[in-house]
Scaffold this motif. Sequence first.
Motif, mmCIF file in Angstrom:
data_model
loop_
_atom_site.group_PDB
_atom_site.id
_atom_site.type_symbol
_atom_site.label_atom_id
_atom_site.label_comp_id
_atom_site.label_asym_id
_atom_site.label_seq_id
_atom_site.Cartn_x
_atom_site.Cartn_y
_atom_site.Cartn_z
ATOM 1 N N THR A 46 0.828 -1.210 0.000
ATOM 2 C CA THR A 46 0.000 0.000 0.000
ATOM 3 C C THR A 46 0.860 1.256 0.000
ATOM 4 O OG1 THR A 46 -0.218 0.137 2.408
ATOM 5 C CG2 THR A 46 -1.821 -1.223 1.245
ATOM 6 N N VAL A 47 2.008 1.202 0.656
ATOM 7 C CA VAL A 47 2.926 2.340 0.633
ATOM 8 C C VAL A 47 3.486 2.513 -0.783
ATOM 9 C CG1 VAL A 47 5.128 3.212 1.530
ATOM 10 C CG2 VAL A 47 3.486 2.164 3.077
ATOM 11 N N ASN A 48 3.800 1.411 -1.441
ATOM 12 C CA ASN A 48 4.265 1.464 -2.824
ATOM 13 C C ASN A 48 3.193 2.083 -3.728
ATOM 14 O OD1 ASN A 48 5.946 0.963 -5.062
ATOM 15 N ND2 ASN A 48 4.827 -0.925 -5.475
ATOM 16 N N GLN A 54 1.407 9.282 -6.021
ATOM 17 C CA GLN A 54 2.043 10.597 -5.851
ATOM 18 C C GLN A 54 2.817 10.982 -7.112
ATOM 19 O OE1 GLN A 54 1.811 12.624 -2.919
ATOM 20 N NE2 GLN A 54 2.576 14.090 -4.390
ATOM 21 N N ARG A 55 3.568 10.045 -7.679
ATOM 22 C CA ARG A 55 4.309 10.339 -8.909
ATOM 23 C C ARG A 55 3.354 10.643 -10.062
ATOM 24 N NH1 ARG A 55 7.460 5.963 -7.257
ATOM 25 N NH2 ARG A 55 6.394 4.615 -8.724
ATOM 26 N N ALA A 56 2.268 9.873 -10.167
ATOM 27 C CA ALA A 56 1.294 10.095 -11.239
ATOM 28 C C ALA A 56 0.617 11.452 -11.092
ATOM 29 C CB ALA A 56 0.254 8.975 -11.241
ATOM 30 N N VAL A 57 0.276 11.836 -9.882
ATOM 31 C CA VAL A 57 -0.369 13.124 -9.632
ATOM 32 C C VAL A 57 0.580 14.267 -9.976
ATOM 33 C CG1 VAL A 57 -1.152 14.620 -7.748
ATOM 34 C CG2 VAL A 57 -2.093 12.337 -7.991
ATOM 35 N N ASN A 58 1.850 14.137 -9.615
ATOM 36 C CA ASN A 58 2.822 15.178 -9.958
ATOM 37 C C ASN A 58 2.970 15.311 -11.471
ATOM 38 O OD1 ASN A 58 3.408 15.911 -7.320
ATOM 39 N ND2 ASN A 58 5.059 14.424 -7.136
ATOM 40 N N ASP A 76 -6.373 9.033 -15.464
ATOM 41 C CA ASP A 76 -6.883 7.701 -15.800
ATOM 42 C C ASP A 76 -5.973 6.991 -16.804
ATOM 43 O OD1 ASP A 76 -9.018 7.691 -14.032
ATOM 44 O OD2 ASP A 76 -10.379 8.645 -15.471
ATOM 45 N N ARG A 77 -5.408 7.733 -17.753
ATOM 46 C CA ARG A 77 -4.445 7.127 -18.684
ATOM 47 C C ARG A 77 -3.195 6.673 -17.937
ATOM 48 N NH1 ARG A 77 -6.148 11.399 -21.888
ATOM 49 N NH2 ARG A 77 -4.283 12.640 -21.377
ATOM 50 N N GLN A 78 -2.731 7.507 -17.011
ATOM 51 C CA GLN A 78 -1.561 7.142 -16.211
ATOM 52 C C GLN A 78 -1.871 5.931 -15.341
ATOM 53 O OE1 GLN A 78 1.280 8.788 -16.711
ATOM 54 N NE2 GLN A 78 2.416 7.534 -15.275
ATOM 55 N N GLU A 82 0.223 2.434 -15.046
ATOM 56 C CA GLU A 82 0.732 1.956 -13.752
ATOM 57 C C GLU A 82 -0.249 0.934 -13.190
ATOM 58 O OE1 GLU A 82 3.534 2.645 -12.304
ATOM 59 O OE2 GLU A 82 4.192 4.306 -13.551
ATOM 60 N N TYR A 83 0.090 -0.333 -13.300
ATOM 61 C CA TYR A 83 -0.813 -1.399 -12.884
ATOM 62 C C TYR A 83 -1.072 -1.424 -11.385
ATOM 63 C CZ TYR A 83 3.445 -3.729 -11.442
ATOM 64 O OH TYR A 83 4.621 -4.029 -10.831
#
Length: 129
Positions: A46-48, A54-58, A76-78, A82-83
Amino acid sequence: MAFAASATSGAVRAHPAQRGVTLIGLLFWAIIIACVALVGLKVLPTVNEYFTIQRAVNKVAKEGGSTVPEIRAAFDRQKDIEYSISSISGKDLEITKENEKVVVKFAYDKELELIQPVFLLIKYRGHSQ
């Protein structure tokens, strides 16, 4: 005569004191380590996922677009790429503009079953840089 003198002086011990870990002490520490390992193995994925979100939001805040629907669609594309993102989607994002900069916020709860009936609730919150 030498034997009698050493026996009375207390230099010879019949049973030396033993030192070490008892079986109960060993079991106690084994149980503590097993509990910490169980919690760690359940929490680490869950931390991963949080750091992936966080990376996707940035990335979406910098390159996603200028309107709210464009930013949601970009997230949503990101997410499809990211599975490991399964807890939130684009509709769960809070998108605002502060000082002409797009700020994307997210918040979600993760409930983990440790052992029946014990659960661990983790509340994750974050925003774009």
